[in-house]
Design a protein around this motif. Sequence first.
Motif, mmCIF file in Angstrom:
data_model
loop_
_atom_site.group_PDB
_atom_site.id
_atom_site.type_symbol
_atom_site.label_atom_id
_atom_site.label_comp_id
_atom_site.label_asym_id
_atom_site.label_seq_id
_atom_site.Cartn_x
_atom_site.Cartn_y
_atom_site.Cartn_z
ATOM 1 N N GLU A 198 -5.785 6.607 -0.821
ATOM 2 C CA GLU A 198 -5.053 7.680 -1.607
ATOM 3 C C GLU A 198 -5.937 8.409 -2.678
ATOM 4 O O GLU A 198 -5.292 9.304 -3.321
ATOM 5 N N ASN A 199 -6.528 7.553 -3.424
ATOM 6 C CA ASN A 199 -7.361 8.131 -4.510
ATOM 7 C C ASN A 199 -8.593 8.965 -4.168
ATOM 8 O O ASN A 199 -9.339 9.129 -5.245
ATOM 9 N N ALA A 200 -8.913 8.998 -2.951
ATOM 10 C CA ALA A 200 -10.302 9.561 -2.835
ATOM 11 C C ALA A 200 -10.255 11.159 -2.263
ATOM 12 O O ALA A 200 -9.165 11.306 -1.690
ATOM 13 N N ALA A 228 -5.056 -6.871 4.587
ATOM 14 C CA ALA A 228 -5.735 -7.126 3.522
ATOM 15 C C ALA A 228 -7.042 -7.594 3.708
ATOM 16 O O ALA A 228 -7.398 -8.686 3.513
ATOM 17 N N HIS A 229 -7.924 -6.711 4.199
ATOM 18 C CA HIS A 229 -9.415 -7.172 4.539
ATOM 19 C C HIS A 229 -10.317 -6.311 3.450
ATOM 20 O O HIS A 229 -10.401 -5.189 3.292
ATOM 21 N N LYS A 230 -10.695 -7.307 2.443
ATOM 22 C CA LYS A 230 -11.326 -6.824 1.489
ATOM 23 C C LYS A 230 -12.708 -6.305 1.580
ATOM 24 O O LYS A 230 -13.028 -5.098 1.101
ATOM 25 N N ASP A 290 1.902 -2.734 7.455
ATOM 26 C CA ASP A 290 2.276 -2.328 6.427
ATOM 27 C C ASP A 290 1.870 -2.665 4.876
ATOM 28 O O ASP A 290 1.654 -3.721 4.584
ATOM 29 N N LEU A 291 1.165 -1.705 4.592
ATOM 30 C CA LEU A 291 0.380 -1.876 3.193
ATOM 31 C C LEU A 291 1.197 -1.443 2.066
ATOM 32 O O LEU A 291 1.689 -0.339 1.894
ATOM 33 N N LYS A 292 1.234 -2.427 0.999
ATOM 34 C CA LYS A 292 2.196 -2.079 -0.091
ATOM 35 C C LYS A 292 1.285 -1.180 -1.035
ATOM 36 O O LYS A 292 0.133 -0.914 -0.822
ATOM 37 N N LYS A 293 1.897 -0.486 -1.800
ATOM 38 C CA LYS A 293 1.457 0.450 -2.831
ATOM 39 C C LYS A 293 0.551 -0.465 -3.797
ATOM 40 O O LYS A 293 0.914 -1.433 -4.326
ATOM 41 N N GLY A 294 -0.595 -0.013 -3.948
ATOM 42 C CA GLY A 294 -1.490 -0.569 -4.803
ATOM 43 C C GLY A 294 -2.568 -1.701 -4.123
ATOM 44 O O GLY A 294 -3.561 -1.829 -4.663
ATOM 45 N N ALA A 295 -2.188 -1.688 -2.652
ATOM 46 C CA ALA A 295 -2.915 -2.806 -1.806
ATOM 47 C C ALA A 295 -4.446 -1.786 -1.707
ATOM 48 O O ALA A 295 -4.782 -0.654 -1.864
#
Length: 347
Positions: A131-133, A92-94, A119-124
Motif C-alpha cells: 500500500e505504501n509503495a 503473515a509471512h515475514k 484476509d490481511l488486517k490493516k497494518g499487516a
Amino acid sequence: MAQKKAHEVDGWLRRPDPDVRIVLIYGPDRGLVSERAKAFVAKTGLDADDPFSSVRLDASEVDATPGRLSDEAGTVPMFSDRRLIWIKGAAAHKQLADEVKALAASPPKDSIILIEAGDLKKGAGLRATVENASGAMALPCYADEGRSIDGVIDEILGRDKLTIGLEARQALRANLGGDRLATRSEIEKLALYCHGAGEVSLEDVGAMTGDVSSLSLDDAVDAVLSGNADAFETAFARLVSSGTNPYLVLAAAMRQFQALSVMRNEMDKGGKQAGAVVASARPPVFFTRRKLVESALQRWNAAALARALDRLQAAVLQTRQRADLAVPSSRQALIALLVESARAARR
C-alpha cells in the motif's frame, strides 16, 4: 497510497496500470481473490502455463528460502518481454514481506509479481508494504453483496441467453454471496438446469440453489417457531441420522432467536408492525419464511425471547459437558421451546 477500495477493484483490473510491477490481491473471499488474480494475469498477456514466461510459488516456499523471490524477479525472461511470478497462499509471512519491501523499493523491470493472500488486517506487514509503495497495487476482495452479486447473475445467465424476474432474482440473491467461487457454481448449476427455457422462474431457483444441510437446519428451527411437533421430529431425526452434531441445531436456533430478539426490540421501541420489521430486516429474511417470522414475532415478546436464549445456552453447555447426552438434551430444549410457541399461538 497504492491501493483501491473494494468497489474500485474491478475497474482497475479492466485497465491495469502498466507501470505497476507488484500486485497484491487479498481478502476473506478466497474465490474472488482467485478469480481476480486470473483476470489480472489475462490482462498481462502472459501465459501462466508457460514455464519460460511464468513461475508459480507458494508463500511458504518464499519464507523457507530467503532470496528465492529476489532471484526469480531478477531472472531475465528468455522468450518474452516480461516474466510472471505468481505467489499463492500469502499470510503473515515475514520473509515474503521483507523481500517484497526490497523489490518495491527497486521494482523489477522484467518481472510482474502477483501475490494472492487471505484476509490481511490493516497494518499487516505485506499489505502495508504494498500500500505504501510506488509501482505496486493492493486490491481487497470482500464477500459479494448487492450490485456485485447482480453482476455475476447477469453475466452467467446472459451468456446462456436466460432472463430472470425480480422475485426469482431476490430469491437467488438470498442464497448467494459468501464466496465468489460458490456463487458462480450455484448460478452455473441453475443456468444449466434452465438451459433453453428462456427465463429462470422462482420454482427453478428453489429447486436448484441453496445448501441442503442449511435447509435441513432451517426446517427444524422453523418447526420449533411454528409449534409443529411432527415436522420437528421428522427434521431432527433426519439431521441426527445423517450424522449432524445436535449442537449445530442449537446454534441455528440461537441465531434465529437472536434475530427475533433484535426485531422484537425494534417493534417495541419504534412502535412498528411485525410485517414492516421483517420487510426491512438486515440481513434480509428469505421470502418463503417471512410469514413464519412475522407470526413468531407476534407470539414471542422480549422477555420470552430472552428466556428462550437462556435455555438454548444452557443446552449448549450441557452438550459440551455430557457429549453422550447431546442428542436427548438438545431435543428436550428444542421441544420445550416448540411447546411454548404452540401455547402462545393458542392465546
